[in-house]
Design an enzyme around this catalytic site. Structure first.
Site, short mmCIF file in Angstrom:
data_model
loop_
_atom_site.label_atom_id
_atom_site.label_comp_id
_atom_site.label_asym_id
_atom_site.label_seq_id
_atom_site.Cartn_x
_atom_site.Cartn_y
_atom_site.Cartn_z
N GLY A 106 0.80 -1.22 0.00
CA GLY A 106 0.00 0.00 0.00
C GLY A 106 0.83 1.28 0.00
O GLY A 106 0.33 2.34 0.29
N GLY A 108 2.37 2.46 -2.68
CA GLY A 108 2.50 2.97 -4.04
C GLY A 108 3.71 2.40 -4.76
O GLY A 108 4.18 2.96 -5.74
N SER A 111 3.12 -3.38 -4.96
CA SER A 111 3.17 -4.72 -4.38
C SER A 111 2.21 -5.65 -5.13
O SER A 111 2.46 -6.85 -5.21
CB SER A 111 2.81 -4.66 -2.90
OG SER A 111 1.61 -3.94 -2.71
N ASP A 157 3.13 -0.99 -14.24
CA ASP A 157 3.61 -1.77 -13.10
C ASP A 157 3.98 -3.19 -13.50
O ASP A 157 5.00 -3.74 -13.09
CB ASP A 157 2.54 -1.79 -12.00
CG ASP A 157 2.10 -0.39 -11.61
OD1 ASP A 157 2.75 0.59 -12.07
OD2 ASP A 157 1.11 -0.26 -10.86
C1 GLA Z 1 -0.75 5.14 -9.28
C2 GLA Z 1 -1.03 3.97 -10.21
C3 GLA Z 1 -0.07 4.03 -11.39
C4 GLA Z 1 -0.15 5.40 -12.04
C5 GLA Z 1 0.13 6.49 -11.03
C6 GLA Z 1 0.01 7.86 -11.64
O1 GLA Z 1 0.52 4.95 -8.72
O2 GLA Z 1 -0.82 2.72 -9.54
O3 GLA Z 1 -0.43 3.02 -12.31
O4 GLA Z 1 -1.44 5.61 -12.55
O5 GLA Z 1 -0.81 6.37 -9.97
O6 GLA Z 1 1.01 8.06 -12.56
#
Ligand code: GLA
Length: 373
Positions: A106, A108, A111, A157
């Site tokens: 959580g 960012g 994970s 990601d």
């Molecule tokens: C979050 C989302 C990413 C991306 C960012 C903004 O981190 O998980 O995929 O959208 O916001 O760039």
């Protein structure tokens, strides 16, 4: 056992859903997943018993074409990937599986993509079937997240968790779904990630609103998405769109250009140039895109306050915003003192203890040998 890394986005924020460029790197924090043939594998359908080394929650489910989301929530990342493999005709036996992770949950740092991609790599090894190296595996994992975890994420990601390489960052074109790995080979610099430890509840609704603003701007410009906009045609259309749509689009157009310039600066090992682009990105996210918050601004300002003389080249918020982490490029030898100095001033001013770690670009998903006990 398979492992896949978390990631941090160095620059290119809120541009992937506008089909722009992003510049993530894999971090030295991994999710590992191990499997063994289930002790009791009789019966016509395969079953999975899934446990976690980190939380006291388990899941047990049948693996087949009828799979659906279930509890606990994190098991859906695994369920979704298994469902995607089944849909491709993979024959998955009954398994006992266990997950363990050093990717902060959580925070960012993705994970969720780490567990999806580790699962996909493990299933390839178990079944002997392979998914096409990067795109197919990443897209299967993205679909798992959409359909099983209910999160309409982009492709960044999963692409970096699959295709990351040690000492390289990834310039990913979110429209063409192609990427270039750019060497960040010099060990003189390292990446510092600081978690503000705040998550403002605005995040979900505001995120959707930003997407809507961007789409409004693209519609007004008569283009499919802001990838094709320029500052010039945006300026000419300013009076025909809401002021929010204009400012959001100005961020996106600027950020796409900054991301491409940043990849170039990294390839030239021009850290001051890369650092200024990070600061510009932060200012644009704060002022035009309006997704920062006082805590993130404070972290970036104290990094900037130390400046290049003390080893900080650049700093910015990373991820969706309204909390979460900042990412900074710092001189390796000064990284520890930089981190403690920023952390101290942050906790003095907010009363919150931030967490932090330094990382170099790590490799993507891989199979790990395990010794039988
Ligand atoms: C979050 C989302 C990413 C991306 C960012 C903004 O981190 O998980 O995929 O959208 O916001 O760039």
């Amino acid at each position: 056992m398979a492992a896949a890394p978390g990631r941090v986005n160095l620059i290119g924020e809120h541009v992937h859903y506008n089909s722009g460029f992003v510049l993530p790197m894999a971090i030295e924090r991994f999710t590992a997943i191990a499997a063994d043939a289930a002790a009791d594998s009789r019966g016509p359908t395969s079953r999975v018993q899934l446990a976690s080394a980190d939380v006291d929650e388990e899941a047990e489910f049948a693996v087949g074409p009828e799979m659906s989301p279930g509890a606990p929530h994190w098991s859906n990342y695994v369920r979704g990937v298994l469902a995607g493999c089944i849909a491709r005709g993979f024959n998955i036996p009954s398994l006992d599986m266990m997950v363990a992770s050093t990717v902060p949950i959580g925070g960012g740092l993705s994970s969720s993509a780490a567990i999806e991609v580790a699962t996909a790599a493990l299933i390839e090894a178990i079944t002997g079937r392979t998914l096409e190296p990067v795109a197919e595996k990443a897209l299967l994992c993205q679909r798992a997240e959409h359909q099983f975890a209910g999160v309409p994420c982009g492709i960044m990601d999963q692409f970096i968790a699959v295709g990351g390489r040690r000492d390289r960052v990834m310039l990913l074109d979110c429209r063409a779904m192609t990427f270039e790995l750019i060497p960040l080979a010099s060990h003189d610099v390292t990446v510092l990630i600081i978690n503000s430890q705040v998550k403002h509840s605005l995040a979900t609704g505001e995120y959707a609103q930003r997407q809507a603003d961007c789409h409004e701007a693209a519609r007004t410009l008569g283009i499919r998405d802001l990838h094709d906009a320029t500052m010039k045609n945006l300026g000419a259309a300013e009076s025909r769109m809401s002021s929010n749509a204009f400012r959001r689009a100005r961020h996106v157009v600027g950020e796409i250009a900054r991301t491409v310039a940043a990849a170039d600066a990294i390839s030239r090992a021009d850290w001051p140039a890369f650092g200024s682009l990070m600061y510009e990105s932060h200012a644009s996210l704060r002022d035009d895109f309006q997704v920062s918050c006082p805590e993130l601004d404070l972290l970036v300002d104290s990094a900037a306050g130390l400046g290049a003389e003390q080893g900080v080249f650049g700093s910015r918020m990373t991820g969706g915003g309204f909390g979460g982490c900042t990412v900074s490029l710092v001189r390796t030898e000064a990284a520890d003192s930089i981190a403690s100095s920023i952390a101290q001033s942050y906790s003095r001013q907010t009363g919150i203890e931030p967490t932090f770690f330094v990382t170099r670009p790590a490799g993507g998903a891989r199979i790990l040998p395990i010794e039988r006990l």
